[in-house]
Enzyme design. Structure first.
Site, short mmCIF file in Angstrom:
data_model
loop_
_atom_site.label_atom_id
_atom_site.label_comp_id
_atom_site.label_asym_id
_atom_site.label_seq_id
_atom_site.Cartn_x
_atom_site.Cartn_y
_atom_site.Cartn_z
N TRP A 61 -12.03 -0.68 -17.05
CA TRP A 61 -10.74 -1.19 -17.41
C TRP A 61 -10.51 -2.87 -17.08
O TRP A 61 -9.59 -3.26 -17.71
CB TRP A 61 -9.76 -0.49 -16.60
CG TRP A 61 -9.80 -1.02 -15.13
CD1 TRP A 61 -10.38 -0.59 -14.26
CD2 TRP A 61 -8.47 -1.76 -14.54
NE1 TRP A 61 -10.15 -1.22 -12.80
CE2 TRP A 61 -8.81 -1.77 -13.13
CE3 TRP A 61 -7.49 -2.25 -15.08
CZ2 TRP A 61 -8.07 -2.50 -12.33
CZ3 TRP A 61 -6.62 -3.07 -14.16
CH2 TRP A 61 -6.73 -3.08 -12.96
N ASP A 62 -11.42 -3.32 -16.66
CA ASP A 62 -11.72 -4.86 -16.55
C ASP A 62 -11.42 -5.66 -17.65
O ASP A 62 -11.02 -6.56 -17.88
CB ASP A 62 -13.01 -5.37 -15.66
CG ASP A 62 -13.29 -4.64 -14.47
OD1 ASP A 62 -12.51 -3.51 -14.28
OD2 ASP A 62 -14.00 -5.19 -13.89
N GLU A 77 -8.56 0.41 -4.47
CA GLU A 77 -9.53 1.60 -4.09
C GLU A 77 -9.61 1.88 -2.71
O GLU A 77 -10.72 2.71 -2.27
CB GLU A 77 -10.89 1.38 -4.89
CG GLU A 77 -10.67 1.30 -6.33
CD GLU A 77 -12.11 0.79 -7.15
OE1 GLU A 77 -12.10 1.22 -8.38
OE2 GLU A 77 -13.05 0.02 -6.38
N LYS A 89 -7.64 -3.77 -1.00
CA LYS A 89 -8.80 -4.20 -1.90
C LYS A 89 -8.34 -5.34 -2.66
O LYS A 89 -9.06 -6.46 -2.66
CB LYS A 89 -9.68 -3.04 -2.19
CG LYS A 89 -10.95 -3.69 -3.08
CD LYS A 89 -11.67 -2.31 -3.69
CE LYS A 89 -13.06 -3.01 -4.02
NZ LYS A 89 -13.76 -1.76 -4.90
N GLN A 90 -7.55 -5.08 -3.65
CA GLN A 90 -7.11 -6.09 -4.66
C GLN A 90 -5.79 -5.68 -4.98
O GLN A 90 -5.35 -4.85 -4.50
CB GLN A 90 -7.89 -5.81 -5.88
CG GLN A 90 -7.89 -4.42 -6.47
CD GLN A 90 -8.80 -4.09 -7.83
OE1 GLN A 90 -10.02 -3.85 -7.35
NE2 GLN A 90 -8.47 -4.18 -8.72
#
Length: 770
Positions: free
Chosen positions: A357-358, A488, A601-602
């Protein structure tokens, strides 16, 4: 962090050879041209640790999924990015002794990646075990102009002796992947040829039958004099070579030029592959190293015109952004709709599969603004052509009626990621693919894309969301159970705010797209309705009910959106209070401990605020940023860029600059201790976002372009180019003013600091800085 590379505006420079850094440098100094790529492995023998990596676009290997707890819906395989046969090899012997930087003494070692002109240069002095010294220069590139050619110029100069120097230029099909199971190898040798001054190798993958063919032709010279060569022709089981030996006097330069051709069954039939490779190799050889290089440099110059970002006063920041743009441009060129932007590009094997999906979330914004519109269009067409497999992926999980779940990781549209919490649960990826369609159209006005391709994709995705939600009788709301958000470090949670937000937006946008296509092309609309068996009177009311009644977690006390239900049940210890010796936590903590922590995580909730920023006032954005960023460990390469954009938005310029440096120098300085595995190609587009959308304040709403530029105190000036609705604009920002220079064919009106500004072709206008 590793800070062993020199700061330079246009080059990555390594001075002094340290084997401990070599595998990281192999990644960082990689080359590519969209069709093929090569890690910065040495041409000559190297007996130390190395990740040999030669990659050919479109070739992969479907390795059997190996888990002891098989679950229905698991993919049959995971896709390996294959290390292909080695075309760069040139063994060097000095009076019978092999040159090997792992065993011999080196002086004046300098490895340079020239990003402006797209080549790799190594220069050093080596002392052999018998005391003989040689000076080495090795220059190579993979051509941007002749995309099936690679070229090497390798020179040896004796410094303290007269003696015999030998070059053995070879092609080697006996290669392996670092991630092989049980030392398995993936290639069969189909054909081998070696003749006077040339050699060829045709290989085939042991599954799926992809073929890759490699050719080489060589020339040699001493000083300025070309040699008539009659090489020794060598063959082994999977190796073909030409060996040249000459007696060379002290101070004379002995040079070999090796021109390679690399072709694959991705572009040629198997029957014509060898002959095509011979033609490609001969064409490159006939042009010669110098002419090939000049054409290659010209192609890079053209790319830099549109995509360069210039920063004055901060060399580290300048080097960082150019490094990221360089690798993006050599990974994906947009010429082939069958290809995509691999997360490691041509720099390593990790993260098997070519598409995440990046691409839609991070790479599309870069290519929309810096390349012709067909480049981004091809990225979207790639997903359209995988729609049938996306529907099959959803069917495997029990969804019906044309619901589409795009894979988390794929080569051909089939899911090939085999961690259940990702494969089954990280479904927000569907939203990114839908949003990319909207993002493309609002930047290009190519609404015809909806009727041609986009609407069918949107309908499949919306059908998935419609079936994936559950109506909660207790809440009297729709809920999304058992998901993994962008963070995640959370698995199998309920009501991830970002996932729910994307689902509702997708349903809304699909309803709008249906109406738009019907209005502009009713014939095509009717074709799509019939093809998809769409029941408007049943499906639309269901979608509208979900839109109006979705549950979004919210904390009244803190007045912030909650990442998911129950987030505040976690112990709320901020990242600043972590023991630095336990960072990154994914390398020191158990997975159980990570899952029970509040660490992110992000960007997750903040990812949604970034995507839908126009829906929220500044105070809402600021509150959520100040709550979530201190809990974020930024252990995903995709994290710093989004935080940089939002920090700039809320006026936290120090944080914006900190996050920009982290994203731009993530691989150069190896923040996460993993550069040796390959680079983070897709997050490199996020570095571009951090400048253009963060500091530049670029936004597009309702068909209008907005800029709200600020400048970090560390910079004197910066500039960038963007394309909007086919109009090419240059933006220059300093502490005094913002200049808009038009390279467009038509007048363009945009908003700068909420003021309407009109710029005519070839003209510029300036606005006072704020």
């Amino acid at each position: 962090m590793k800070e062993y590379l020199k700061h330079d505006e246009w080059c990555i420079i390594e001075e002094g050879f340290n084997p401990d850094n070599h595998q990281s440098s192999e990644s960082i100094f990689s080359l590519g041209n969209g069709k093929m790529g090569q890690r910065a492995n040495f041409e000559e023998t190297y007996s130390g640790p190395s990740l040999q990596g030669s990659y050919v676009a479109g070739i992969y290997y479907p390795d059997k999924t190996r888990v002891g707890w098989w679950k229905n819906g698991y993919p049959e395989y995971f896709a390996k990015v294959l290390n292909s046969p080695n075309w760069i090899g040139i063994d060097v012997q000095v009076d019978g002794h092999y040159l090997d930087l792992y065993t011999c003494k080196t002086e004046n070692f300098k490895r340079t990646l020239n990003m402006k002109e797209g080549y790799l240069l190594r220069e050093f002095t080596a002392t052999m075990d018998d005391g003989k010294k040689v000076e080495i220069s090795a220059k190579r590139f993979v051509s941007m102009a002749d995309t099936e050619n690679g070229a090497i110029r390798y020179s040896v100069t004796p410094l303290n002796f007269d003696g015999k120097i030998a070059f053995t230029a070879y092609l080697d099909g006996d290669v392996e992947n670092e991630d092989s199971n049980y030392d398995e190898k993936f290639w069969n040798i189909i054909e081998m040829e070696a003749h006077n001054g040339e050699a060829y190798l045709v290989t085939e993958t042991k599954k799926l039958g992809f073929r890759a063919a490699f050719g080489m032709k060589i020339a040699a010279s001493i000083g300025d004099s070309k040699l008539n060569i009659s090489p020794e022709v060598l063959k082994k089981e999977s190796w073909v070579a030409n060996r040249i030996e000459r007696t060379v006097k002290e101070g004379e330069c002995f040079t070999i030029d090796k021109i390679a051709g690399v072709c694959s069954s991705h572009n040629y039939s198997k029957d014509e592959l060898l002959s095509a490779t011979k033609k490609v190799t001969a064409a490159g050889f006939n042009k010669g190293f110098d002419a090939l290089l000049l054409e290659h440099i010209k192609m890079w110059a053209d790319k830099w015109v549109l995509s360069d970002i210039c920063i004055k006063g901060d060399v580290a920041a300048q080097q960082g952004i150019r490094f990221n743009i360089f690798h993006l441009n050599q990974t994906y060129t947009g010429e082939d709709e069958r290809l995509n932007v691999g997360p490691k590009g041509f720099t390593g094997e990790k993260y098997g599969g070519s598409t995440y999906w990046d691409t839609e979330a991070y790479c599309v914004p870069f290519y929309i603004a810096t390349a012709p519109s067909e480049v981004t269009r091809n990225l979207l067409v790639y997903r359209y052509k995988h729609l049938e497999n996306a529907i099959k992926n959803a069917e495997k999980l029990g969804f019906k009626n044309g619901a589409a779940l795009y894979p988390m990781v794929t080569m051909n549209g089939e899911e090939c990621h085999n961690e259940w919490e990702i494969t089954f649960e990280e479904i927000h990826r569907n939203g990114a693919i839908a949003f990319a369609i909207h993002n493309y159209i609002r930047h290009t006005n190519d609404e015809a894309y909806l009727a041609e391709y986009g609407l069918e994709v949107l309908m499949g995705i919306s059908r998935f969301w419609s079936q994936r939600v559950t109506f909660s009788e207790e809440r009297q709301k729709y809920v999304m159970l058992g998901v993994t958000g962008p963070n995640e470090y959370e698995n199998n949670i309920n009501n991830n705010w970002y996932t729910n937000k994307m689902a509702v937006w997708c349903l809304k946008y699909t309803i709008e797209a249906l109406a738009k296509v019907k209005a502009m092309n009713e014939t095509r609309y009717n074709e799509i309705i019939a093809k998809t068996s769409f029941n408007y009177h049943e499906e639309i009311p269901r979608w509208e009910d979900i839109i109006g009644n979705m549950h979004f977690p919210f904390n009244e006390k803190l007045n912030v959106f909650m990442q998911q239900d129950g987030f505040m049940d976690k112990e709320q210890i901020l990242v600043k209070d972590l023991n630095p010796a336990e960072r990154p936590i994914n390398q020191y903590w158990s997975w159980d401990r990570i899952l029970r922590s509040c660490y992110i995580k992000q960007a997750d909730t903040l990812q949604g605020i970034y995507v839908f920023e126009e829906e929220y006032d500044l105070e809402t954005i600021k509150r959520n940023f100040e709550f979530y960023e201190p809990r974020t460990v930024h252990e995903s390469s995709l994290s710093p860029c989004v935080h940089s954009v939002l920090a700039a938005k809320i006026g936290d310029y120090d944080k914006a600059y900190e996050m920009y440096l982290r994203t731009s120098r993530l691989d150069i300085d190896d923040y996460n201790h993993e550069a040796h595995e390959g680079l983070h190609i897709t997050s490199m587009a996020g570095t571009w976002m951090a400048i253009v959308e963060g500091f530049g304040g670029k936004r597009v709403h309702d068909g209008q372009l907005f800029l709200n530029p600020i400048i970090p105190q560390q910079w004197q000036e910066y500039s960038f180019r963007i394309s909007f609705m086919g109009n090419d604009l240059e933006v220059v920002v300093n502490n005094k003013e913002i200049s808009i220079i038009s390279h467009a064919q038509n007048d363009i009106t945009l908003n700068v600091f909420e003021q309407e500004v009109k710029v005519s072709p070839g003209q510029s206008t300036s606005i006072d800085a704020k």
